[in-house]
Design a protein around this motif. Structure first.
Motif, PDB file in Angstrom:
ATOM      1  N   MET A   1     -12.048 -31.819  12.421  1.00  0.00           N
ATOM      2  CA  MET A   1     -11.574 -30.688  11.969  1.00  0.00           C
ATOM      3  C   MET A   1     -10.376 -29.828  14.361  1.00  0.00           C
ATOM      4  O   MET A   1     -10.872 -31.356  14.909  1.00  0.00           O
ATOM      5  N   ALA A   2      -9.674 -29.462  13.731  1.00  0.00           N
ATOM      6  CA  ALA A   2      -9.047 -29.975  15.435  1.00  0.00           C
ATOM      7  C   ALA A   2     -10.159 -29.097  16.148  1.00  0.00           C
ATOM      8  O   ALA A   2     -10.278 -28.089  15.534  1.00  0.00           O
ATOM      9  N   LYS A  10      -3.118 -25.103  21.357  1.00  0.00           N
ATOM     10  CA  LYS A  10      -2.422 -23.144  20.419  1.00  0.00           C
ATOM     11  C   LYS A  10      -1.072 -23.523  20.268  1.00  0.00           C
ATOM     12  O   LYS A  10      -0.942 -23.337  19.114  1.00  0.00           O
ATOM     13  N   LYS A  11      -0.292 -24.013  21.422  1.00  0.00           N
ATOM     14  CA  LYS A  11       0.567 -23.296  21.305  1.00  0.00           C
ATOM     15  C   LYS A  11       1.124 -24.291  20.086  1.00  0.00           C
ATOM     16  O   LYS A  11       1.968 -24.103  18.856  1.00  0.00           O
ATOM     17  N   HIS A  63      -6.098 -13.922  14.314  1.00  0.00           N
ATOM     18  CA  HIS A  63      -6.856 -13.938  13.745  1.00  0.00           C
ATOM     19  C   HIS A  63      -7.739 -13.184  14.089  1.00  0.00           C
ATOM     20  O   HIS A  63      -8.148 -12.709  15.164  1.00  0.00           O
ATOM     21  N   LYS A  64      -8.733 -12.645  12.911  1.00  0.00           N
ATOM     22  CA  LYS A  64      -9.803 -11.393  13.838  1.00  0.00           C
ATOM     23  C   LYS A  64     -10.727 -12.406  14.080  1.00  0.00           C
ATOM     24  O   LYS A  64     -12.014 -12.177  15.356  1.00  0.00           O
ATOM     25  N   TYR A  65     -11.229 -13.883  13.472  1.00  0.00           N
ATOM     26  CA  TYR A  65     -11.897 -14.880  14.603  1.00  0.00           C
ATOM     27  C   TYR A  65     -10.836 -15.804  14.601  1.00  0.00           C
ATOM     28  O   TYR A  65     -10.557 -16.089  14.020  1.00  0.00           O
ATOM     29  N   PRO A  71     -12.596 -22.281  14.932  1.00  0.00           N
ATOM     30  CA  PRO A  71     -11.180 -23.574  14.270  1.00  0.00           C
ATOM     31  C   PRO A  71     -11.317 -23.663  12.057  1.00  0.00           C
ATOM     32  O   PRO A  71     -10.083 -23.585  12.114  1.00  0.00           O
ATOM     33  N   GLN A  72     -11.889 -23.450  11.353  1.00  0.00           N
ATOM     34  CA  GLN A  72     -12.283 -23.762  10.491  1.00  0.00           C
ATOM     35  C   GLN A  72     -11.804 -22.836   9.689  1.00  0.00           C
ATOM     36  O   GLN A  72     -11.656 -22.729   8.440  1.00  0.00           O
ATOM     37  N   PHE A  73     -11.553 -21.115  10.569  1.00  0.00           N
ATOM     38  CA  PHE A  73     -10.875 -20.716  10.087  1.00  0.00           C
ATOM     39  C   PHE A  73      -9.399 -20.018  10.460  1.00  0.00           C
ATOM     40  O   PHE A  73      -8.725 -19.406   9.943  1.00  0.00           O
ATOM     41  N   ALA A  74      -8.823 -20.885  11.172  1.00  0.00           N
ATOM     42  CA  ALA A  74      -7.896 -21.219  11.482  1.00  0.00           C
ATOM     43  C   ALA A  74      -6.222 -20.969  10.342  1.00  0.00           C
ATOM     44  O   ALA A  74      -5.576 -20.429  10.563  1.00  0.00           O
ATOM     45  N   LEU A  75      -6.302 -21.210   9.634  1.00  0.00           N
ATOM     46  CA  LEU A  75      -5.477 -21.141   8.277  1.00  0.00           C
ATOM     47  C   LEU A  75      -6.588 -20.492   6.977  1.00  0.00           C
ATOM     48  O   LEU A  75      -5.949 -21.134   6.093  1.00  0.00           O
ATOM     49  N   VAL A  76      -7.065 -19.580   7.141  1.00  0.00           N
ATOM     50  CA  VAL A  76      -7.921 -18.756   6.050  1.00  0.00           C
ATOM     51  C   VAL A  76      -7.082 -17.611   5.969  1.00  0.00           C
ATOM     52  O   VAL A  76      -7.017 -16.890   6.797  1.00  0.00           O
TER      53      VAL A  76
END
Length: 109
Positions: A1-2, A10-11, A63-65, A71-76
């Protein structure tokens, strides 16, 4: 995981096609309106593109989280919410142009 701990990580994430696609999905889902303003009974919509002029930035996808800690919610999609710049700054405790409230109101002697 990234990992998204550093500014450059982040950028790099925010420049990916995957993020841009999901960001547009969130904007469409939220009807290009600030969801925080909406909860407060106000309306703040995205600016319109005027031919020959640069479009002003009115909205962010938040991002709420935060990706730094989750990081697991970055693309949710369910972790994303459209907010105006003002509300986004408030969510991150970035207050400009006004004094931050003192933790107590005792007089100084």
């Amino acid at each position: 995981m990234a990992e998204y701990k550093t500014e450059s990580q982040k950028k790099k994430f925010y420049r990916t096609g995957e993020w841009n696609k999901l960001r547009l999905e969130a904007l469409d889902r939220d009807n290009h309106e600030c969801q925080q303003c909406k909860r407060e009974g106000k309306v703040h919509v995205d600016s319109k593109k005027v031919e020959g002029e640069r479009k002003t930035i009115e909205l962010n996808v938040h991002h709420k989280y935060e990706i730094e800690h989750y990081p697991q919610f970055a693309l949710v999609l369910d972790n994303l919410e459209t907010v105006c710049l003002n509300c986004h700054n408030k969510l991150h405790n970035r207050v400009f142009g006004e004094q931050k409230k003192k933790s107590w109101d005792d007089e100084m002697w």
